[in-house]
Design an enzyme around this catalytic site. Structure first.
Site, PDB file in Angstrom:
ATOM      1  N   GLY A   1     -13.525  -2.224  -7.243  1.00 51.38           N
ATOM      2  CA  GLY A   1     -14.897  -1.604  -7.201  1.00 51.38           C
ATOM      3  C   GLY A   1     -14.980  -0.613  -6.119  1.00 51.38           C
ATOM      4  N   GLY A   2     -13.905   0.083  -5.597  1.00 53.30           N
ATOM      5  CA  GLY A   2     -14.083   0.909  -4.505  1.00 53.30           C
ATOM      6  C   GLY A   2     -14.394   0.364  -3.127  1.00 53.30           C
TER       7      GLY A   2
ATOM      8  CG  ASP B   1      -8.880   5.165  -0.717  1.00 50.83           C
ATOM      9  OD1 ASP B   1      -9.707   5.545  -1.363  1.00 50.83           O
ATOM     10  OD2 ASP B   1      -8.277   4.087  -0.999  1.00 50.83           O
TER      11      ASP B   1
ATOM     12  CB  THR C   1      -9.086  -1.531  -8.072  1.00 46.35           C
ATOM     13  OG1 THR C   1      -9.122  -0.224  -7.309  1.00 46.35           O
ATOM     14  CG2 THR C   1      -8.192  -2.358  -7.266  1.00 46.35           C
TER      15      THR C   1
ATOM     16  NE  ARG D   1      -4.150   1.862   0.732  1.00 47.43           N
ATOM     17  CZ  ARG D   1      -5.121   2.082  -0.317  1.00 47.43           C
ATOM     18  NH1 ARG D   1      -4.896   2.016  -1.530  1.00 47.43           N
ATOM     19  NH2 ARG D   1      -6.207   3.017   0.304  1.00 47.43           N
TER      20      ARG D   1
ATOM     21  CD  GLU E   1      -4.616   3.780  -4.099  1.00 43.45           C
ATOM     22  OE1 GLU E   1      -5.605   4.144  -3.248  1.00 43.45           O
ATOM     23  OE2 GLU E   1      -4.600   2.956  -5.063  1.00 43.45           O
TER      24      GLU E   1
END
Length: 589
Positions: free
Chosen positions: A490-491, A444, A404, A114, A441
């Protein structure tokens, strides 16, 4: 070749020819022997398989398996091609989560690639001068939203542990395609045409549009020499070639020089990035064991919570008939369990290296049994509340555009990979450098660092990893043997998509392809979403009668899964599923 495309071999003759019958009679042999002799054996079921969101990526993975490569080798080759042919979804400018199954040891390992927040970032990163959150797209486009990419460091670590082929060989399919070119797909063309931010920065605009400024047409041969050159450096020198030297400097300059919205990423941020090997989260679910990723993604906890909350209900009795959609009763139960899981997710889940995340308490069987009592088969509970008391505030809702990509691999030795990779929203930050797009990112994170004076667990902090919903999942049997690999883009709906496919495959005994293609239904502790244009819309009225607010909407998952078939004509094998909502395929041998 997808399972649907495979055709069973037919016998050479339905009946023995008359002259052969006579010959057999003279020899005293029964006529049945002719049928037996002339029947061709059933084809052996596949022993190695790749399913990914683009045929070129799946083929790159299969090429590694044909050379005797491992599941990790195939996953790396496939992902490097995805970064080229599906650049809007994932790539070396982003990050990933990966679960690996070691068949010999019957063990699961988890790799965290990540992205991290820059060391110069603070809680005000996404606040304006008045202390209010920025408009979402004002935060996304440009350098402000770019975190330190983690994909290559993670892939390098996984290859060091489980790779068989030379690191450099895994890059060759992507390098060749980048130099020779690939045809722009209908999906890529449509996304380019629909995106109003791709012309913000010159390098990105020039790559995705023709000389007249028009979106590249379907079938256009798109070459990317810059990407090939970048990959060649990393193939020769390892991930250090990306995180140190000129590539890293170019990334930093692109982020800090993004017009109107520069970012804070620094050269030391790249040099200091580390992928992490973490302990996977594994819980029994009925007669199986389901394993997911721990924080900083919320996917593993939320999927496991949802499944465990449903164990008290006989889901098998609610299985849809083949070709039909799930009924309202099944949707209701799954949606109610998901409400409870999302209530906990939105309050507690974040990077556990920075904030206390009570994972053990959230997955405790007694806690989940008490929460399951809140599920009423006859009525919706409405919005659920978190089940634990903590000083943390609820994370405010914000946009989470789906992008994604997910891939699953099983090699000839039975090792498996389930990996979800992302650059966040489609085309990420819209900043392109050395042939690849950079992620967005950091959006998020919660834009608001606190609510009513209480800190939000998923607030921005320097070096912290933003909460994700990516849910790569592995399923094992009672003896620790591989059963299934699954995941989706898909979030935040990734959690619901993945849970649906697991229930469809395990509880409803659908094939892997049927499980991924089954209409989607998701609840994120609010309205229950039903997939537009599918038979599942018929459940709307009944769900509303149970107290659900129901939305009919497009739900473009990208589920890609592989399952081991326990019994078959040759003693078992593999079956795969590729989501028909995207461009993926299943390839096997």
């Amino acid at each position: 070749m997808t399972p649907a495309a495979a055709k069973p071999l037919k016998p050479l003759h339905r009946r023995p020819a008359p002259f052969l019958l006579g010959l057999l009679a003279l020899l005293g042999l029964p006529a049945l022997a002719a049928c037996t002799l002339l029947e061709e054996p059933a084809p052996a079921p596949p022993r190695q398989m790749v399913t990914a969101a683009n045929p070129l990526a799946a083929e790159a993975g299969m090429a590694m398996l044909r050379q005797g490569g491992s599941a990790i080798d195939a996953a790396i080759a496939a992902e490097l091609v995805l970064g080229l042919v599906e650049p809007q979804s994932s790539g070396i400018g982003g990050g990933a989560f990966l679960l690996h199954y070691d068949a010999a040891a019957r063990a699961v390992s988890a790799y965290d690639g990540r992205e991290t927040a820059p060391s110069a970032a603070d809680e005000a990163l996404f606040l304006d001068a008045a202390g209010e959150p920025l408009a979402f797209w004002d935060a996304v486009v440009g350098g402000r939203s770019v975190g330190t990419p983690g994909l290559l460091r993670m892939l390098e670590a996984a290859h060091r542990d489980h790779g068989k082929l030379a690191w450099s060989s895994l890059f060759q399919p992507a390098i060749r395609l980048a130099e020779e070119g690939f045809a722009v797909s209908p999906r890529l063309h449509a996304l380019i045409a629909a995106d109003k931010y791709l012309k913000r920065y010159p390098a990105t605009a020039a790559y995705f549009h023709d000389a007249g400024g028009n979106p590249l047409p379907v079938g256009h041969l798109l070459k990317n020499q810059d990407y090939a050159d970048t990959l060649r450096l990393v193939a020769q020198r390892g991930a250090d070639a990306f995180y140190k030297g000129w590539v890293a400097l170019d990334i930093v300059n692109a982020v800090r020089g993004a017009a109107d919205n520069p970012g804070l990423l620094s050269y030391p941020d790249l040099r200091g990035y580390h992928a992490k090997r973490r302990e996977p989260l594994c819980l029994p679910y009925r007669r199986w064991t389901v394993c997911g990723m721990p924080p900083p993604t919320s996917g593993g906890v939320a999927v496991l919570q949802t499944l465990k909350l449903l164990e008290a209900f006989d889901l098998a009795a609610l299985a849809p008939a083949p070709g039909e959609s799930p009924g309202a009763e099944a949707i209701h139960l799954v949606a109610e369990a998901s409400r409870l899981a999302f209530a906990d997710r939105n309050r507690f889940l974040a990077d556990s290296d920075f904030v206390e995340v009570p994972v053990d308490r959230l997955l405790d069987p007694l806690y989940l049994a008490a929460r399951a009592v809140l599920i009423d088969p006859a009525a919706s509970m409405g919005q659920a509340s978190p089940g634990l008391r903590t000083p943390q505030a609820h994370s405010p809702a914000q946009l989470n555009p789906p992008s994604t990509s997910h891939l699953s691999v099983v090699d000839a030795e039975g090792n498996a990979v389930s990996m979800t990779a992302s650059i966040e929203s489609a085309f990420g930050a819209r900043v392109m450098v050395r042939g690849f797009l950079l992620n967005n990112e950091l959006t998020d994170f919660s834009f608001r660092p606190s609510v009513d004076g209480r800190p939000v667990a998923n607030r921005v902090q320097p070096g912290k990893r933003p909460r994700s919903s990516m849910s790569p999942t592995l399923v094992l049997d009672g003896d620790g043997r591989f059963v299934m690999a699954i995941g989706s883009p898909g979030g935040s709906r990734i959690i619901g998509y993945t849970t649906k496919a697991i229930i469809a495959a395990l509880d409803w005994s659908l094939t892997m392809q049927q499980a991924v293609a089954l209409p989607n239904f998701v609840n994120r502790n609010g309205a229950t979403d039903l997939e537009e244009g599918t038979g599942i819309e018929a459940a709307k009225a009944e769900l509303e009668a149970l107290g659900h607010e129901v939305n009919i909407r497009g739900m473009t998952s990208g589920l890609h899964g592989i399952r081991r078939i326990a019994n078959g004509p040759q003693g078992g094998g593999l079956e795969g599923g590729a989501d028909p909502r995207r461009e993926g395929v299943v390839l096997s041998e």
